[in-house]
Write a protein that holds these residues in place. Structure first.
Motif, PDB file in Angstrom:
ATOM      1  N   PRO A 152      11.732   7.566  -1.413  1.00 53.53           N
ATOM      2  CA  PRO A 152      10.828   7.286  -2.571  1.00 53.53           C
ATOM      3  C   PRO A 152       9.602   8.449  -2.696  1.00 53.53           C
ATOM      4  N   LEU A 153       9.561   8.795  -3.868  1.00 54.60           N
ATOM      5  CA  LEU A 153       8.988   9.895  -4.183  1.00 54.60           C
ATOM      6  C   LEU A 153       7.288  10.203  -3.930  1.00 54.60           C
ATOM      7  N   ASP A 154       6.865   8.892  -4.158  1.00 57.42           N
ATOM      8  CA  ASP A 154       5.362   9.059  -3.715  1.00 57.42           C
ATOM      9  C   ASP A 154       5.070   9.250  -2.200  1.00 57.42           C
ATOM     10  N   GLU A 155       5.783   8.342  -1.380  1.00 56.93           N
ATOM     11  CA  GLU A 155       5.868   8.517  -0.104  1.00 56.93           C
ATOM     12  C   GLU A 155       6.157   9.754   0.455  1.00 56.93           C
ATOM     13  N   MET A 156       7.206  10.234   0.061  1.00 54.80           N
ATOM     14  CA  MET A 156       7.648  11.365   0.519  1.00 54.80           C
ATOM     15  C   MET A 156       6.846  12.533   0.176  1.00 54.80           C
ATOM     16  N   THR A 157       6.253  12.704  -1.013  1.00 55.20           N
ATOM     17  CA  THR A 157       5.056  13.366  -1.405  1.00 55.20           C
ATOM     18  C   THR A 157       3.904  13.393  -0.293  1.00 55.20           C
ATOM     19  N   THR A 158       3.427  12.197   0.264  1.00 54.78           N
ATOM     20  CA  THR A 158       2.440  12.180   1.128  1.00 54.78           C
ATOM     21  C   THR A 158       2.949  12.698   2.458  1.00 54.78           C
ATOM     22  N   GLU A 159       4.150  12.562   2.798  1.00 56.27           N
ATOM     23  CA  GLU A 159       4.704  12.985   3.998  1.00 56.27           C
ATOM     24  C   GLU A 159       4.898  14.362   4.083  1.00 56.27           C
ATOM     25  N   MET A 160       4.815  15.092   3.045  1.00 66.11           N
ATOM     26  CA  MET A 160       4.967  16.527   2.901  1.00 66.11           C
ATOM     27  C   MET A 160       3.730  16.845   3.134  1.00 66.11           C
TER      28      MET A 160
END
Length: 393
Positions: A209-217
């Motif tokens: 999921p894009l927003d969550e994976m951007t947060t993780e990055m």
């Protein structure tokens, strides 16, 4: 003797917004270090003045009248504007050489957008095969950039831009949120390699999921928010424009529309900012038709998944990623929807969300806060709350 002015970042930004390619520095002017850095990032040149202006072209009355009458002729067409001169990337790295990554590499290679394109994938031979296949096209396209493929993450070393598409794709019946746990592990591995091998890169996250994976990055790399972007709004906006164009029976080029919020169920198409042929939507469509277009944009990705049975969209996400890269290269200007960490913009803090932003060589330059309706603003806050909840579980 006139007193010199101080040329700061505001002067450079004003020149960019006006579409200028140079900033004239007159004798006595003081240019700040930040202004020089901004000019370099935006592709503007600081030129010592006074700059000699070309003499105005004088035309006699008869020629002017002839040209005016010619332009009024039914067959006359305005000349197309020459494309902006875009900066060529040094090294572009793609982590994930599957459907989306492979298509991004193809589009990038075809347009000769980078000197070197590196594809990385854990599947043995996949990235190397795709790279070789793309190199074989150079005899037709004439592209000078070379493609390299491999299986180890250290290949990102020295990359200017890194696009992360690796991870599990959705299956029918799955939501993007169902992929959080499995794809977070992929993002952590990629982020650790990026942090050590390419500490100055701009990262574009495509993995769902894009927003969550951007947060993780952001968390793993420790990069500033300007250099970790999520690709979502460009894709969602394209789907919204396509739906509006089909409903109104016009060309997609006649439609201007934007989608913000999360890349998921809480997606927020913005009808109040949308136009068809420069006019509000209600000139062409009923309220029910607009609602149908909003629904079509939100469910667009799921429609592709349902038809494919295995896997998700690949072509449109690749084009949407290229749109972000083009903004960073200077091939496009103006705000573009992108997922970034918000620090008070739109009244939202500490959550990654899709908003319009200006991009440049170093990633995000600034977020543009649009005037939205109360319902649209509430939709953004609802999306932010949903992302926080998913990350907390």
């Amino acid at each position: 003797m006139t007193q010199g002015r101080v040329i700061g970042t505001d002067t450079v930004e004003d020149a960019r917004q006006r579409g200028r390619l140079i900033v004239e520095v007159m004798p006595g002017d003081i240019v700040t270090a930040l202004a020089r850095e901004s000019a370099e990032r935006l592709g503007l040149k600081l030129v010592d003045g006074p700059v000699e202006m070309p003499a105005p072209v004088r035309t006699d009355g008869a020629t002017s009248m002839r040209r005016t009458l010619y332009r009024r002729a039914p067959k006359w067409q305005a000349p197309s504007r020459s494309p902006r001169k875009a900066r060529r990337l040094g090294k572009l790295a793609l982590i994930g050489a599957g459907g989306v990554g492979g298509n991004i590499a193809h589009l990038t290679s075809r347009a000769d957008m980078a000197e070197e394109i590196v594809l990385i994938d854990i599947a043995p031979g996949m990235a190397a095969a795709t790279a070789l296949d793309l190199n074989h096209t150079s005899g037709i396209t004439g592209a000078a950039g070379r493609c390299i493929g491999g299986e180890t993450l250290d290949l990102v070393s020295g990359a200017e831009v890194i696009v992360v598409t690796a991870g599990r794709a959705r299956s029918p019946g799955m939501t993007r949120a169902d992929l959080i746990d499995v794809n977070a592990r992929v993002i952590r591995q990629a982020g650790e390699a990026i942090r050590s091998e390419a500490p100055n890169a701009v990262v574009i996250v495509v993995t769902n999921p894009l927003d969550e994976m951007t947060t993780e990055m952001l968390r793993v790399t420790g990069f500033p928010r300007e250099r970790v972007l999520g690709m979502a709004g460009t894709l969602d906006s394209s789907r919204f424009r396509n739906a509006l164009a089909m409903m109104a029976g016009v060309s997609p080029a006649d439609v201007d529309a934007i989608t913000l919020g999360s890349h998921g169920e809480e997606m927020a198409p913005i009808p109040s900012r949308a136009t068809i042929k420069g006019r509000p939507l209600n000139v062409f469509l009923s309220e029910e038709q607009v609602k149908a277009c909003v629904k079509d944009a939100i469910t667009g990705g799921g429609q592709v998944v349902a038809l494919k049975k295995s896997g998700s969209a690949t072509i449109a996400p690749a084009h949407a990623t290229i749109e972000l890269i083009d903004h960073m290269r200077g091939a496009r200007t103006g705000p573009v929807p992108v997922s970034v960490m918000l620090n008070g913009e739109y009244g939202i803090d500490d959550v990654v969300l899709g908003v319009p932003a200006h991009l440049g060589q170093g990633g995000m330059i600034k977020i543009e806060e649009l005037r939205l309706t109360e319902a649209e603003t509430a939709a953004l806050h609802t999306a932010a709350d949903a992302i926080r909840t998913r990350l907390a579980t």
